[in-house]
Design a protein around this motif. Sequence first.
Motif, PDB file in Angstrom:
ATOM      1  N   VAL A   3       0.831  -1.196   0.000  1.00 42.79           N
ATOM      2  CA  VAL A   3       0.000   0.000   0.000  1.00 42.79           C
ATOM      3  C   VAL A   3       0.870   1.251   0.000  1.00 42.79           C
ATOM      4  O   VAL A   3       1.815   1.369   0.793  1.00 42.79           O
TER       5      VAL A   3
ATOM      6  N   VAL B 155       0.677   5.392   0.563  1.00 46.42           N
ATOM      7  CA  VAL B 155      -0.151   6.461   1.130  1.00 46.42           C
ATOM      8  C   VAL B 155       0.437   7.784   0.659  1.00 46.42           C
ATOM      9  O   VAL B 155       1.571   8.126   1.011  1.00 46.42           O
TER      10      VAL B 155
ATOM     11  N   VAL C  88      -1.760   5.387   7.182  1.00 43.29           N
ATOM     12  CA  VAL C  88      -0.527   4.655   7.505  1.00 43.29           C
ATOM     13  C   VAL C  88      -0.757   3.754   8.709  1.00 43.29           C
ATOM     14  O   VAL C  88      -0.420   2.555   8.695  1.00 43.29           O
TER      15      VAL C  88
ATOM     16  N   ALA D 179      -3.431   0.832   7.721  1.00 42.94           N
ATOM     17  CA  ALA D 179      -2.922  -0.137   6.749  1.00 42.94           C
ATOM     18  C   ALA D 179      -1.837  -1.011   7.378  1.00 42.94           C
ATOM     19  O   ALA D 179      -1.795  -2.227   7.164  1.00 42.94           O
ATOM     20  N   SER D 180      -0.964  -0.395   8.163  1.00 40.61           N
ATOM     21  CA  SER D 180       0.083  -1.150   8.839  1.00 40.61           C
ATOM     22  C   SER D 180      -0.515  -2.142   9.832  1.00 40.61           C
ATOM     23  O   SER D 180      -0.108  -3.307   9.905  1.00 40.61           O
TER      24      SER D 180
ATOM     25  N   VAL E 249       3.576  -0.845   4.006  1.00 38.44           N
ATOM     26  CA  VAL E 249       3.132   0.522   3.736  1.00 38.44           C
ATOM     27  C   VAL E 249       4.310   1.407   3.338  1.00 38.44           C
ATOM     28  O   VAL E 249       5.348   1.414   4.004  1.00 38.44           O
TER      29      VAL E 249
ATOM     30  N   ALA F  39       4.939   3.158   8.725  1.00 37.41           N
ATOM     31  CA  ALA F  39       5.375   3.005   7.339  1.00 37.41           C
ATOM     32  C   ALA F  39       6.685   2.228   7.282  1.00 37.41           C
ATOM     33  O   ALA F  39       7.562   2.388   8.138  1.00 37.41           O
TER      34      ALA F  39
END
Length: 343
Positions: free
Chosen positions: A178, A180, A191, A194-195, A201, A219
């Motif tokens: 992903v 961002v 961030v 998703a993480s 990320v 990230a």
Amino acid sequence: MIKTKAYAAFDAKSPFKPHTIDRREPGASDVAIDISYCGICHSDLHTARGEWGGTVFPCVPGHEIVGKVSKVGPSVTKFKVGDTVGVGCFVGSCGECARCKQGLENYCEKGFVGTYNSKDSYGQTTYGGYSKAIVVPDRFVLRVDPKQKLEGVAPLLCAGITTWSPLKHWKVGKGSKVGVLGLGGLGHMAVKLASALGAEVTLISTSASKKKDGERLGAHDFIATADIGKAGPRFDVIIDTVSARHDVSAMLSALKFEGTAVMLGASPEPLPLGPFPLIMGRRSLAGSLVGGIPETQEMLDFCAAKNITADVETVGVTKIDEAYERMLKGDVRYRFSIDLATL
């Protein structure tokens, strides 16, 4: 009607001032809430300053609301006095269309009732969370874990669900790659979430100084925005949080075959887009708008389990105008939250 203290914009140019608004007495299915914190969203600023048109003054913004239940109607069974709860971007929808029946009230075919600057079922203009209390139908009230940092929970009701909804819809999880784009109120939540969902990320930002902060938020990598066109196809999903003109074609070129870029930011200018980045990789450019009540509750429960809140700076009501100016300059990491005890 219940007289309630609030802070309001009386026109598009003047500073916020104290105001008294009317809240209805709770009906059979209503929940009355004493507001503890309300996050500040860019939408608040655009509405209060009349930049999107259609603002009804005096305007009381705020749709990132956390507080405690003070009263419930006789038909309410899900909540009781003393519960910690939240209210997000809308407080009504038709409840009958296909989207509402799917739990996607944010896409109500007849239009949802916004938490502020909208018309409710009584024909009254809605007033938001820059106030001491609010009354909301129970189906638009959300459970909040009282053990969390509530000033940090408040922005989850907009910034959190706005990023959670596309991550879940495009099935981001372990093994997903992903990107961002942008690290602000939305980007920092993208961030984090998703993480936490298990994705790899990458933060994409114009500012190299944000690399370290991106790592702190979860990230795994960093790419300068100017270099995104050279990154090669590497992402399954890109979450685009930028609300200004930017190179969409370059961003799309960083998607894998059949990857998707999701627009969350709303640029005031049309964005340039060439067809070839889409055509050559069967890529998609999509958009997403907050989320429905079921997925908002899912997001809040996930954040409680993972101890995730927004990074906030808490301010008093007299600092709202100053917070707006600082927000425009990017001078906040990464969201303001108003302490309504100061009202």
